[in-house]
Design a protein around this motif. Structure first.
Motif, PDB file in Angstrom:
ATOM      1  N   VAL A 199       0.822  -1.224   0.086  1.00  0.00           N
ATOM      2  CA  VAL A 199      -0.178   0.186  -0.063  1.00  0.00           C
ATOM      3  C   VAL A 199       0.864   0.894   0.073  1.00  0.00           C
ATOM      4  CG1 VAL A 199      -1.585   1.449   1.306  1.00  0.00           C
ATOM      5  CG2 VAL A 199      -1.788  -1.247   1.308  1.00  0.00           C
ATOM      6  N   PRO A 200       0.545   2.173  -0.838  1.00  0.00           N
ATOM      7  CA  PRO A 200       1.280   3.549  -0.845  1.00  0.00           C
ATOM      8  C   PRO A 200       1.692   4.069   0.491  1.00  0.00           C
ATOM      9  CG  PRO A 200      -0.287   3.512  -2.716  1.00  0.00           C
ATOM     10  CD  PRO A 200      -0.416   2.345  -1.930  1.00  0.00           C
ATOM     11  N   VAL A 201       2.866   4.462   0.951  1.00  0.00           N
ATOM     12  CA  VAL A 201       3.216   4.962   2.326  1.00  0.00           C
ATOM     13  C   VAL A 201       2.319   6.456   2.531  1.00  0.00           C
ATOM     14  CG1 VAL A 201       5.080   6.235   1.541  1.00  0.00           C
ATOM     15  CG2 VAL A 201       4.797   5.377   3.977  1.00  0.00           C
ATOM     16  N   VAL A 202       1.927   6.976   1.374  1.00  0.00           N
ATOM     17  CA  VAL A 202       1.389   8.221   1.573  1.00  0.00           C
ATOM     18  C   VAL A 202      -0.252   8.123   2.096  1.00  0.00           C
ATOM     19  CG1 VAL A 202       2.787   9.644  -0.300  1.00  0.00           C
ATOM     20  CG2 VAL A 202       0.298   8.316  -0.935  1.00  0.00           C
ATOM     21  N   PHE A 203      -0.453   7.055   2.282  1.00  0.00           N
ATOM     22  CA  PHE A 203      -1.899   6.582   2.922  1.00  0.00           C
ATOM     23  C   PHE A 203      -1.989   7.199   4.383  1.00  0.00           C
ATOM     24  CE2 PHE A 203      -4.275   2.979   0.153  1.00  0.00           C
ATOM     25  CZ  PHE A 203      -3.978   4.120  -0.878  1.00  0.00           C
ATOM     26  N   GLU A 204      -0.388   7.278   4.722  1.00  0.00           N
ATOM     27  CA  GLU A 204      -0.524   7.608   6.187  1.00  0.00           C
ATOM     28  C   GLU A 204      -0.741   9.048   6.427  1.00  0.00           C
ATOM     29  OE1 GLU A 204      -1.175   5.620   8.286  1.00  0.00           O
ATOM     30  OE2 GLU A 204       0.777   4.771   9.383  1.00  0.00           O
ATOM     31  N   LEU A 205      -0.751   9.797   5.124  1.00  0.00           N
ATOM     32  CA  LEU A 205      -0.867  11.081   5.204  1.00  0.00           C
ATOM     33  C   LEU A 205      -2.360  11.612   4.993  1.00  0.00           C
ATOM     34  CD1 LEU A 205       1.984  12.500   2.984  1.00  0.00           C
ATOM     35  CD2 LEU A 205       1.855  12.303   5.623  1.00  0.00           C
ATOM     36  N   SER A 210      -3.455   6.506  -4.925  1.00  0.00           N
ATOM     37  CA  SER A 210      -2.219   6.915  -5.577  1.00  0.00           C
ATOM     38  C   SER A 210      -2.307   5.859  -6.709  1.00  0.00           C
ATOM     39  CB  SER A 210      -1.162   6.799  -4.779  1.00  0.00           C
ATOM     40  OG  SER A 210       0.112   7.150  -5.269  1.00  0.00           O
ATOM     41  N   ALA A 211      -1.640   6.700  -7.931  1.00  0.00           N
ATOM     42  CA  ALA A 211      -1.632   5.574  -8.962  1.00  0.00           C
ATOM     43  C   ALA A 211      -0.032   6.104  -9.795  1.00  0.00           C
ATOM     44  CB  ALA A 211      -2.509   6.194 -10.269  1.00  0.00           C
ATOM     45  N   THR A 212       0.423   5.054 -10.193  1.00  0.00           N
ATOM     46  CA  THR A 212       1.789   5.106 -10.717  1.00  0.00           C
ATOM     47  C   THR A 212       1.920   5.629 -12.006  1.00  0.00           C
ATOM     48  OG1 THR A 212       2.357   3.164  -9.289  1.00  0.00           O
ATOM     49  CG2 THR A 212       3.831   3.900 -10.901  1.00  0.00           C
ATOM     50  N   VAL A 213       2.686   6.711 -12.110  1.00  0.00           N
ATOM     51  CA  VAL A 213       2.953   7.441 -13.371  1.00  0.00           C
ATOM     52  C   VAL A 213       4.055   6.602 -14.209  1.00  0.00           C
ATOM     53  CG1 VAL A 213       3.568   9.434 -14.799  1.00  0.00           C
ATOM     54  CG2 VAL A 213       2.052   9.551 -12.626  1.00  0.00           C
ATOM     55  N   PHE A 241       1.679  15.281  -6.751  1.00  0.00           N
ATOM     56  CA  PHE A 241       2.634  14.007  -7.344  1.00  0.00           C
ATOM     57  C   PHE A 241       3.485  13.830  -6.164  1.00  0.00           C
ATOM     58  CE2 PHE A 241       1.092  16.217 -11.369  1.00  0.00           C
ATOM     59  CZ  PHE A 241       0.981  15.035 -11.995  1.00  0.00           C
ATOM     60  N   HIS A 242       4.031  12.597  -6.133  1.00  0.00           N
ATOM     61  CA  HIS A 242       4.927  12.052  -5.092  1.00  0.00           C
ATOM     62  C   HIS A 242       5.811  11.175  -5.646  1.00  0.00           C
ATOM     63  CE1 HIS A 242       3.150   8.324  -3.871  1.00  0.00           C
ATOM     64  NE2 HIS A 242       2.210   8.547  -4.208  1.00  0.00           N
ATOM     65  N   GLU A 243       7.134  10.911  -4.860  1.00  0.00           N
ATOM     66  CA  GLU A 243       7.930  10.014  -5.364  1.00  0.00           C
ATOM     67  C   GLU A 243       7.549   8.933  -4.258  1.00  0.00           C
ATOM     68  OE1 GLU A 243      10.354  10.853  -1.854  1.00  0.00           O
ATOM     69  OE2 GLU A 243       8.782  12.095  -3.228  1.00  0.00           O
ATOM     70  N   GLU A 244       8.119   7.894  -4.482  1.00  0.00           N
ATOM     71  CA  GLU A 244       8.186   6.510  -3.306  1.00  0.00           C
ATOM     72  C   GLU A 244       9.388   5.740  -3.735  1.00  0.00           C
ATOM     73  OE1 GLU A 244       4.527   4.399  -1.633  1.00  0.00           O
ATOM     74  OE2 GLU A 244       5.572   2.954  -3.033  1.00  0.00           O
ATOM     75  N   ASP A 245      10.235   5.737  -2.799  1.00  0.00           N
ATOM     76  CA  ASP A 245      11.397   4.923  -2.887  1.00  0.00           C
ATOM     77  C   ASP A 245      11.290   3.554  -2.155  1.00  0.00           C
ATOM     78  OD1 ASP A 245      12.948   6.847  -4.332  1.00  0.00           O
ATOM     79  OD2 ASP A 245      13.417   7.923  -2.543  1.00  0.00           O
ATOM     80  N   ALA A 257      16.958  -5.291  -4.087  1.00  0.00           N
ATOM     81  CA  ALA A 257      16.344  -4.563  -5.221  1.00  0.00           C
ATOM     82  C   ALA A 257      15.860  -2.904  -4.674  1.00  0.00           C
ATOM     83  CB  ALA A 257      14.722  -5.123  -5.571  1.00  0.00           C
ATOM     84  N   GLN A 258      16.108  -2.228  -5.651  1.00  0.00           N
ATOM     85  CA  GLN A 258      15.579  -0.847  -5.299  1.00  0.00           C
ATOM     86  C   GLN A 258      14.619  -0.163  -6.211  1.00  0.00           C
ATOM     87  OE1 GLN A 258      20.149   0.072  -5.575  1.00  0.00           O
ATOM     88  NE2 GLN A 258      19.360   1.588  -4.063  1.00  0.00           N
ATOM     89  N   SER A 259      13.755   0.649  -5.922  1.00  0.00           N
ATOM     90  CA  SER A 259      12.808   1.376  -7.065  1.00  0.00           C
ATOM     91  C   SER A 259      12.663   2.844  -6.584  1.00  0.00           C
ATOM     92  CB  SER A 259      11.735   0.589  -7.326  1.00  0.00           C
ATOM     93  OG  SER A 259      10.800   0.578  -6.087  1.00  0.00           O
ATOM     94  N   ARG A 260      12.331   3.373  -7.314  1.00  0.00           N
ATOM     95  CA  ARG A 260      11.813   4.715  -7.215  1.00  0.00           C
ATOM     96  C   ARG A 260      10.487   4.687  -8.212  1.00  0.00           C
ATOM     97  NH1 ARG A 260      14.336  10.633  -6.599  1.00  0.00           N
ATOM     98  NH2 ARG A 260      14.218   9.626  -4.606  1.00  0.00           N
ATOM     99  N   GLN A 261       9.427   5.415  -7.791  1.00  0.00           N
ATOM    100  CA  GLN A 261       8.307   5.606  -8.684  1.00  0.00           C
ATOM    101  C   GLN A 261       7.756   6.874  -8.547  1.00  0.00           C
ATOM    102  OE1 GLN A 261       3.922   3.993  -7.615  1.00  0.00           O
ATOM    103  NE2 GLN A 261       5.195   2.554  -6.800  1.00  0.00           N
ATOM    104  N   LEU A 262       7.202   7.516  -9.408  1.00  0.00           N
ATOM    105  CA  LEU A 262       6.467   8.851  -9.428  1.00  0.00           C
ATOM    106  C   LEU A 262       4.920   8.374  -9.710  1.00  0.00           C
ATOM    107  CD1 LEU A 262       6.521  11.791  -9.495  1.00  0.00           C
ATOM    108  CD2 LEU A 262       6.602  11.722 -11.880  1.00  0.00           C
ATOM    109  N   ALA A 263       4.045   8.900  -8.755  1.00  0.00           N
ATOM    110  CA  ALA A 263       2.923   8.830  -8.604  1.00  0.00           C
ATOM    111  C   ALA A 263       1.876   9.863  -8.566  1.00  0.00           C
ATOM    112  CB  ALA A 263       2.603   7.726  -7.545  1.00  0.00           C
ATOM    113  N   ILE A 264       0.521   9.981  -9.034  1.00  0.00           N
ATOM    114  CA  ILE A 264      -0.420  11.078  -8.788  1.00  0.00           C
ATOM    115  C   ILE A 264      -1.307  10.352  -7.899  1.00  0.00           C
ATOM    116  CG2 ILE A 264      -1.428  10.256 -10.699  1.00  0.00           C
ATOM    117  CD1 ILE A 264      -2.399  13.207 -11.280  1.00  0.00           C
TER     118      ILE A 264
END
Length: 267
Positions: A199-205, A210-213, A241-245, A257-264
């Motif tokens: 689940v996207p961590v921004v849910f804690e805000l 949140s949808a991945t771009v 827009f937010h990033e998620e690492d 593994a590492q990742s970064r995504q940009l999401a709206i």
């Protein structure tokens, strides 16, 4: 489509070759999310499984995926294009189409980790977590109509996230254990899916969705069997827009593994 794979992940990401550089598969509804669309990491994995058949190198090294439309269950096609095959790496592109509309475009590079060698520096540490057996399953008490993806992936946390209790904590980092619910062990392509499985961590805000771009994932080595320790962080939410690492560390404490995504976000 024919497959001998027992794992749901292997079955649902497998495709049939139907032409030169073209594959077909049904996108499964077993990876639907909270909002009813198919998980983006699952869509990415279907493309990567097809690309693995196009290149001689066995291991995913990196992938960059641009999500153009929401994915829905049903018949789909993957069209591939090999860009270059070199001594250490091979690179190719895949396009995923549903109802003849492009929903995902992927550029990926493969390598052979068994032959990899060179200087190494790891200056970060894996998450410090109690053993999975000492942690809790945050999905306990989910309703019967829970999202299908929550049946495919297991999580263990030290506590239930605040947003699941109706009181978002405001924290923008989460650490937890993760693995496939059916016991399938991780591999590089599975890792590319799992970085988008939580689940996207921004849910804690207090963000409702949140949808991945765009999603970029780097695989650092083949993972050892067992639970995966994960750390996910967001530092910046700007104009929706937010990033998620995302980091994944295997059962031996190795970064895999590492990742970064940009999401709206949805409001």
């Amino acid at each position: 489509m024919t497959t001998t794979a027992e794992s749901v992940f292997d079955t649902d990401t497998a495709s049939d070759r139907v032409g030169e550089h073209e594959y077909a598969l049904p996108l499964s509804d077993r990876w639907k999310t909270f909002i009813g669309t198919v998980n983006g990491g699952y869509l990415l994995a279907t493309c990567l499984q097809a690309l693995r058949r196009e290149l001689p190198q066995p291991d995913l090294l990196s992938a960059s995926a641009h999500f153009l439309r929401p994915g829905t269950p049903g018949p789909a096609r993957i069209v591939t294009d090999v860009a270059r095959i070199g001594r250490r790496t091979g690179t190719a592109q895949a396009t995923l189409l549903r109802d003849d509309r492009e929903i995902l475009r992927v550029l990926a590079t493969f390598t052979d980790f068994a032959a990899a060698e060179g200087p190494t520096l790891v200056s970060a540490e894996p998450p410090v977590l109690p053993s999975p057996e000492q942690c809790i399953d945050p999905t306990d008490g989910f309703p019967k109509d829970r999202p299908e993806i929550s049946r495919r992936i297991e999580f263990r946390m030290t506590e239930v996230p605040g947003f699941w209790r109706g009181t978002p904590s405001g924290k923008t980092t989460m650490e937890f254990w993760m693995r496939f619910a059916d016991g399938r062990e991780p591999d590089p392509i599975a890792l590319a899916m799992l970085v988008d499985a939580a689940v996207p961590v921004v849910f804690e805000l207090g963000i409702p969705g949140s949808a991945t771009v765009e999603l970029t994932v780097h695989i650092r080595q083949r993972p050892a069997p067992g639970w995966l320790a994960c750390r996910v962080t967001t530092h910046y939410l700007i104009d929706g827009f937010h990033e998620e690492d995302f980091e994944i560390w295997d059962s031996t404490g190795a970064l895999v593994a590492q990742s970064r995504q940009l999401a709206i976000v949805s409001t």
